[in-house]
Scaffold this motif. Structure first.
Motif, PDB file in Angstrom:
ATOM      1  N   TYR B   3       0.873  -1.172   0.000  1.00 51.71           N
ATOM      2  CA  TYR B   3       0.000   0.000   0.000  1.00 51.71           C
ATOM      3  C   TYR B   3       0.908   1.220   0.000  1.00 51.71           C
ATOM      4  O   TYR B   3       1.802   1.336   0.836  1.00 51.71           O
ATOM      5  N   GLU B   4       0.717   2.115  -0.976  1.00 51.29           N
ATOM      6  CA  GLU B   4       1.539   3.325  -1.043  1.00 51.29           C
ATOM      7  C   GLU B   4       0.647   4.550  -1.071  1.00 51.29           C
ATOM      8  O   GLU B   4      -0.443   4.526  -1.638  1.00 51.29           O
ATOM      9  N   ARG B   5       1.128   5.612  -0.456  1.00 50.85           N
ATOM     10  CA  ARG B   5       0.360   6.860  -0.406  1.00 50.85           C
ATOM     11  C   ARG B   5       1.275   8.009  -0.827  1.00 50.85           C
ATOM     12  O   ARG B   5       1.767   8.786  -0.005  1.00 50.85           O
ATOM     13  N   PRO B   6       1.574   8.116  -2.136  1.00 53.03           N
ATOM     14  CA  PRO B   6       2.492   9.167  -2.613  1.00 53.03           C
ATOM     15  C   PRO B   6       1.866  10.555  -2.459  1.00 53.03           C
ATOM     16  O   PRO B   6       0.648  10.674  -2.351  1.00 53.03           O
ATOM     17  N   THR B  13       2.884   8.117 -10.419  1.00 51.90           N
ATOM     18  CA  THR B  13       3.062   7.457 -11.717  1.00 51.90           C
ATOM     19  C   THR B  13       4.289   6.547 -11.692  1.00 51.90           C
ATOM     20  O   THR B  13       4.283   5.473 -12.292  1.00 51.90           O
ATOM     21  N   ALA B  14       5.335   6.970 -10.971  1.00 49.55           N
ATOM     22  CA  ALA B  14       6.540   6.119 -10.889  1.00 49.55           C
ATOM     23  C   ALA B  14       6.206   4.797 -10.190  1.00 49.55           C
ATOM     24  O   ALA B  14       6.648   3.726 -10.618  1.00 49.55           O
ATOM     25  N   LEU B  15       5.436   4.889  -9.124  1.00 57.78           N
ATOM     26  CA  LEU B  15       5.047   3.667  -8.408  1.00 57.78           C
ATOM     27  C   LEU B  15       4.222   2.749  -9.310  1.00 57.78           C
ATOM     28  O   LEU B  15       4.468   1.545  -9.387  1.00 57.78           O
ATOM     29  N   LEU B  16       3.267   3.347  -9.983  1.00 54.11           N
ATOM     30  CA  LEU B  16       2.397   2.534 -10.844  1.00 54.11           C
ATOM     31  C   LEU B  16       3.192   1.934 -12.001  1.00 54.11           C
ATOM     32  O   LEU B  16       2.963   0.790 -12.409  1.00 54.11           O
ATOM     33  N   GLY B  21       3.290  -7.103 -11.258  1.00 56.95           N
ATOM     34  CA  GLY B  21       1.965  -7.694 -11.001  1.00 56.95           C
ATOM     35  C   GLY B  21       0.873  -6.660 -11.163  1.00 56.95           C
ATOM     36  O   GLY B  21       1.004  -5.705 -11.918  1.00 56.95           O
ATOM     37  N   ARG B  22      -0.176  -6.860 -10.408  1.00 62.92           N
ATOM     38  CA  ARG B  22      -1.371  -6.027 -10.586  1.00 62.92           C
ATOM     39  C   ARG B  22      -1.357  -4.859  -9.612  1.00 62.92           C
ATOM     40  O   ARG B  22      -1.301  -5.045  -8.405  1.00 62.92           O
ATOM     41  N   ALA B  23      -1.429  -3.642 -10.182  1.00 64.81           N
ATOM     42  CA  ALA B  23      -1.443  -2.438  -9.355  1.00 64.81           C
ATOM     43  C   ALA B  23      -2.767  -1.711  -9.542  1.00 64.81           C
ATOM     44  O   ALA B  23      -3.333  -1.707 -10.636  1.00 64.81           O
ATOM     45  N   PHE B  24      -3.265  -1.134  -8.475  1.00 64.79           N
ATOM     46  CA  PHE B  24      -4.557  -0.441  -8.522  1.00 64.79           C
ATOM     47  C   PHE B  24      -4.440   0.941  -7.911  1.00 64.79           C
ATOM     48  O   PHE B  24      -3.698   1.141  -6.947  1.00 64.79           O
ATOM     49  N   VAL B  25      -5.187   1.881  -8.507  1.00 66.63           N
ATOM     50  CA  VAL B  25      -5.253   3.231  -7.964  1.00 66.63           C
ATOM     51  C   VAL B  25      -6.439   3.286  -7.004  1.00 66.63           C
ATOM     52  O   VAL B  25      -7.537   2.832  -7.322  1.00 66.63           O
ATOM     53  N   LEU B  26      -6.187   3.839  -5.825  1.00 63.67           N
ATOM     54  CA  LEU B  26      -7.243   3.977  -4.826  1.00 63.67           C
ATOM     55  C   LEU B  26      -7.583   5.453  -4.657  1.00 63.67           C
ATOM     56  O   LEU B  26      -6.713   6.265  -4.342  1.00 63.67           O
ATOM     57  N   MET B  45      -0.184  -4.229  -5.635  1.00 65.39           N
ATOM     58  CA  MET B  45       0.061  -2.891  -5.095  1.00 65.39           C
ATOM     59  C   MET B  45      -1.195  -2.041  -5.204  1.00 65.39           C
ATOM     60  O   MET B  45      -1.941  -2.128  -6.178  1.00 65.39           O
ATOM     61  N   VAL B  46      -1.424  -1.241  -4.164  1.00 66.44           N
ATOM     62  CA  VAL B  46      -2.507  -0.255  -4.191  1.00 66.44           C
ATOM     63  C   VAL B  46      -1.868   1.110  -3.957  1.00 66.44           C
ATOM     64  O   VAL B  46      -1.139   1.304  -2.986  1.00 66.44           O
ATOM     65  N   VAL B  47      -2.105   2.031  -4.908  1.00 63.73           N
ATOM     66  CA  VAL B  47      -1.550   3.375  -4.786  1.00 63.73           C
ATOM     67  C   VAL B  47      -2.693   4.331  -4.456  1.00 63.73           C
ATOM     68  O   VAL B  47      -3.576   4.583  -5.278  1.00 63.73           O
TER      69      VAL B  47
END
Lengths: 754, 286
Positions: B3-6, B13-16, B21-26, B45-47
């Motif tokens: 879980y990341e909170r940039p 965008t760098a994290l994504l 694997g599968r990354a999602f924007v929260l 990953m959830v950003v």
């Protein structure tokens, strides 16, 4: 001591008032403990693996990879739940429904379960259980399943109730028939006959709280379970039978219950949780997801019903026939039989015949749902009655009044009625302002009647008078609708004390004798009878204590207005003793004061209701709004009128949802398409009008206060009342429940009600 | 799962972009969190973009409105300027879920969830809204209708997310409206949704129009031929009938648990007619 349950008319002080419920604060502050709110040290997470197939033979199960997952403590399959049912077919069906033995019989049928230290490990393990299925042809439709070429769900099943015994197996498990007279002769006398077929789709009770339990098996052979149920004594018995436990060694505590409506009278996951705990040696919590609740628990039958009713021009029904086909899920039940019994119960008929067919399908095992089977039968019958009234040019209420059953009527299912409320509810409807209120464009009004048997059953209650004179009432019927408040009112009434001085609790299975569950609208009826009996026994004890205190014969002590009073001129100077006075001295007069009661509450009075409903239909979209709704029902005696009204409104609300939108939708593959509240559409608050209620009180002669059960009848008329209202609004007879917008649009386009 | 909170668009965008694997924007999470409870769902990953500067702002610019990706729908209804300019869009956004859901859910999330039944999307398409997409290679601006591709699928590339929704300044004498059909009054999902935006000339004749249909195909439908049926008319009965027919014709729905194809085609026409009348009145037409 024998208990006199006969009704005696009296002026009530507590009964009939509307105090706050004792469980209210906990519920509105979130402190109430529901099924999933119990926790134990070392508790594991239980999860169930379910069949994705509607019908499949289980060829092989390999759990070894799941067992190897770190944190997994037990994996169980049917092999861990050996058949101990000893030839009891019904019990074996319960066991097979809890965990498929040789075949998965519906989408969602449990095939294995795991217990792990956390949800992540449990989920991972579920994915690693390997199951080889041989997929079999399936059938989910009631009429298709009854055909002779349908895929057989149970190859060993031959239709019962048919002579001679059929030569070929069938999905029709049983045929039952009720009625009297000669229907052919009756139809010959009819001037007008209505004959029509109806369908209703499968609905779920839709309780907000999913099934949940914590099971803890100990090494010494004892076990505890905390569970959300309508009947913990029944759950104890069934779980003990299925797991080979002695009844006394399994202690079951019921939680607060977030809705049951019949759906929590059946075990689903509880034996599995016990088997997991037994194997893992640790407590296991098992909570169903909403998806599991829909796919694997609960639903009522889908039905297909043919009705034929004839009447003379003067409005007398001369003959009535119904053939009712009800889905049972994959195991035989008696759902169509209940439909056949209730179909024409509102009417006084010379010639009547009903035939029920129990149909097996690849859908979840049917469970009771609030007056089970009656709403669908009432939809078909009350729709046809309405049409018939229209054809002979009679007002639908007047037509029903003319044919209504009354005291002395031989009911269509056999018994002769005592004093009953169908006539009074119809007369109340006739004079209700709702019936004559004006209607606007696209609006229609409908009304319908409903019946339910009600049930009494085994009941055991303890009433303890505490040293300060307050009273603790321990009952064994789970409180699903405010019964703790109602029973406290009853205890207060009988003892002559204040409602606030009584605290009612639901006792666990180790602290009271056996109680049947809260079903059949029996909770308040039967437990109030037992509470009155227990209170009278406690009063006897208190009379003895007063006699001892005064040193006079007990025969000279009477109980009046909550006090022991010495009777006779010799005792003029003896001040009456209150419950508090007697309790304060109890340590010196013989110890604790208590009253106990165990009884079979016979004589549950049958229950009738009449509903009136106004709808507005948008002819362009087929959307229906319920704009006014009135429930009129006989309560015998409303102990707590607010909760009686709540039952009336709740049944109507559930009926509205069922009538308009709720249905199980299966895909071609036999899998349930809508296992969630987004697409299984129960009504939300803004879908409902304020549901008006009118309580009638025609005393039940078999209850001291005249009480009848009130919980179920209110769901019986809505499907028909709404069906009649929509039919009147759109000018097309609706014959398929739910009357969803696409179905109403199709009816308007094609002129057919489905 | 990470879980990341940039706090910057660049970090997000760098994290994504670097996610394996599968990354999602929260943002509001009202779709994502529900999906995460499903056994079938796996995320690596959830950003969470709620801490990124500007994501929670509604700004009025010279060109119109800029709505940050994390602005909850309830906030749209509390912005007087936005309500006055785009009542149809705001109404659509406040039909999603329930009052509680509207306190969290976002129009950007509604768009990226890529459900054909998304309520705010037809309204945004009718309004001619665009989105600013942030990505590893900078930002790009695309029309809303170009974001969804198929149910559950968008045209966003790896590393990209929607940073803002851009609504133009409404033209003079214009109005918009959105109507949807649901069997329930609320807490339901559109069986059909129709967004209409139109502008009138001084005489009350429709000069421009955009019509968008939801839940009648794999993605939102911009029904240009349907819009043409009312351009040049004063929205008389014949024009409304032609609009309804064109909308039914532009619909390509399926039979499913929420309704039949025939029902959806029919109701698309009914709702288009009703929405057009509301938009026309809002534009000052009589």
């Amino acid at each position: 001591m024998s208990f006199d349950a006969e009704f005696r008319n009296q002026q009530f002080k507590s009964v009939g008032s509307r105090p706050l419920r004792p469980d209210g604060i906990d519920k509105v502050t979130g402190r109430a403990r529901y099924g999933a709110d119990f926790n134990m040290p070392g508790q594991l997470v239980g999860r169930v693996l379910r069949s994705p197939h509607a019908h499949a033979r289980i060829v092989r199960i390999d759990t070894s990879r799941a067992e190897a997952v770190k944190g997994v403590k037990a994996v169980v399959t049917a092999a861990d739940l050996p058949d101990l049912t000893n030839g009891d077919a019904e019990l074996l069906h319960i066991l097979d429904n809890c965990m498929a033995r040789t075949k998965a019989l519906y989408d969602g049928h449990a095939v294995a379960a795991v217990a792990a230290i956390d949800a992540k490990a449990a989920r991972e393990a579920l994915k690693l259980i390997e199951i080889e299925y041989e997929v079999l042809p399936h059938v989910v439709d009631v009429d298709a399943a009854a055909q002779s070429d349908a895929p057989l769900i149970d190859e060993t099943l031959f239709t019962g109730g048919v002579e001679p015994k059929p030569a070929k197996p069938s999905n029709v498990a049983n045929r039952s028939e009720f009625g009297h007279g000669d229907v052919d002769a009756g139809f010959a006398q009819a001037d007008v006959i209505v004959e029509r077929s109806f369908r209703t789709e499968q609905a779920h009770q839709g309780y907000i709280e999913p099934h949940a339990c914590v099971a803890s098996c100990n090494p010494d052979g004892t076990a505890d379970m905390w569970v959300c149920t309508q009947g913990h004594f029944v759950y104890r018995q069934i779980c003990a039978d299925l797991l080979g436990l002695e009844v006394s060694k399994l202690r079951v505590t019921s939680s607060e219950i977030g809705g049951g409506f019949g759906g929590k009278t059946h075990v689903w996951a509880e034996p599995v949780a016990l088997a997991l705990s037994r194997k893992a040696g640790r407590p296991v919590k098992l909570v169903m997801s909403r998806d599991e609740v829909f796919r694997a628990s609960g639903p009522t039958s889908a039905t297909s019903i043919d009705v034929k009713i004839g009447a003379r021009k003067d409005g007398t029904i001369t003959a009535a026939v119904a053939h009712l086909r009800y889905t049972n899920g994959p195991y035989p039940g008696m759902w169509a039989e209940l439909g056949a019994m209730t179909s024409f119960a509102c009417y006084d008929l010379e010639n009547v015949k009903t035939v029920g067919y129990e149909v097996l399908v690849n859908r979840p095992k049917v469970a009771a749902y609030r007056a089970p089977s009656a709403p669908m039968a009432a939809f078909a019958v009350e729709s046809a009655i309405d049409e018939l009234a229209g054809k002979i040019g009679m007002d639908p209420v007047a037509f029903r009044i003319r044919n209504a059953a009354k005291e002395g009527t031989k009911s269509s299912y056999g018994p002769v009625y005592g004093p009953i409320g169908i006539g009074p509810t119809l007369e109340a409807a006739q004079s209700h302002p709702h019936m004559s209120a004006p209607l606007g464009p696209n609006q229609g009004r409908g009304m319908a009647c409903g019946f339910w048997f009600n049930f009494g059953g085994q009941t055991c209650t303890d009433l303890n008078v505490n040293a300060d004179g307050t009273v603790t009432l321990a009952v064994g019927t789970v409180d699903v609708g405010g019964s703790r408040a109602s029973l406290s009112l009853i205890a207060a009434e009988e003892l002559g004390i204040a409602y606030d001085d009584v605290k009612a609790v639901v006792a666990d299975t180790a602290t009271l004798g056996y109680n049947d569950m809260t079903d059949g609208s029996r909770g308040t009826f039967s437990s109030s009878m037992a509470t009155i009996s227990a209170a009278r026994n406690a009063i006897d004890v208190m009379r003895h204590r007063a006699a001892l205190t005064w040193d006079i014969p007990v025969e000279d002590v009477v109980w009046e207005d909550g006090h022991a009073k010495a009777r006779g001129e010799n005792y003029g100077n003896l001040a009456p003793l209150s419950v508090k006075d007697i309790a304060a001295e109890s340590g010196k007069t013989g110890g604790p004061i208590a009253g106990h009661s165990e009884l079979v509450a016979d004589g549950a009075g049958v229950s009738f209701a009449t509903h009136i409903c106004d709808v507005e239909v948008d002819p362009e979209t087929g959307a229906t709004r319920i704009i006014r709704y009135t429930v009129i029902q006989d309560a015998g005696k409303a102990v707590h009128p607010s909760y009686v009204e709540g039952q009336y409104q709740g049944g109507a609300a559930q009926g509205i949802g069922w009538a308009l939108n709720e249905e199980y939708i299966y895909g071609e593959d036999g899998r349930l398409q809508n296992p969630g509240f987004l697409d299984y559409r129960i009504p939300v608050c803004s879908d409902l009008p304020m549901i008006d209620t009118q309580i009638l009180e025609i005393p039940n002669p078999n209850h001291p206060y005249g009480v009848r059960g009130v919980g179920e009848t209110s769901i019986v008329p809505p499907l028909a009342a709404i069906g009649n209202a929509i039919s009147n609004a759109v000018g097309v007879r609706m014959s398929h429940i739910p009357m969803s917008p696409p179905r109403i649009r199709a009816a308007l386009d094609g002129g057919a009600g489905s | 799962m990470r879980y990341e909170r940039p706090e910057t668009i660049g970090d997000a965008t760098a994290l994504l972009a670097s996610a394996k694997g599968r990354a999602f924007v929260l943002a509001g999470g009202t779709d994502l969190l529900v999906r995460m409870k499903s056994d079938a769902f796996e995320a690596d990953m959830v950003v969470d973009i709620k801490a990124v500067a500007g994501m929670s702002d509604i700004s009025e610019t010279a060109d119109g409105f800029e709505i940050g990706a994390a602005v909850p729908c309830a906030a749209l209804g509390e912005h007087a300027g936005l309500v006055a300019a785009w009542p149809g869009v705001v109404e659509a956004a406040n039909l999603i879920g329930s009052t509680q859901i509207q306190g969290r859910c976002t129009m950007s999330g509604n768009l990226c969830n890529a459900s054909p039944a998304a309520d705010s999307v037809p309204a945004l398409v009718a309004a001619g809204a665009r989105v600013r997409i942030a990505g590893p290679d900078g930002t790009r601006i695309v029309p809303v209708e170009d974001v969804p591709q198929a149910p559950g699928k968008t045209t966003l590339k790896k590393g990209e997310f929607i940073a803002a929704i851009l609504l133009p300044k409404p033209a003079q004498r214009s109005g918009d409206a959105y109507l949807r059909f649901t069997p329930r009054t609320e807490m339901d999902i559109a069986v059909v949704g129709v967004g209409v935006q139109l502008a009138l000339d001084a005489k009350g004749v429709v000069e421009t129009a955009r019509v968008a249909l939801g839940a009648v195909g794999p993605k939102v439908v911009l029904a240009e031929q349907a819009a043409d049926t009312i351009i040049g008319t004063a929205l008389d009965d014949a024009a409304l009938e032609a609009l309804a027919e064109a909308c039914s014709a532009a619909s390509n729905p399926i039979d499913d648990k929420r309704g039949t194809a025939a029902f959806r085609k029919h109701v698309a026409g009914v709702l288009a007619r009703r929405a057009a009348k509301i938009a026309y009145e809002r534009a000052g037409g009589k």
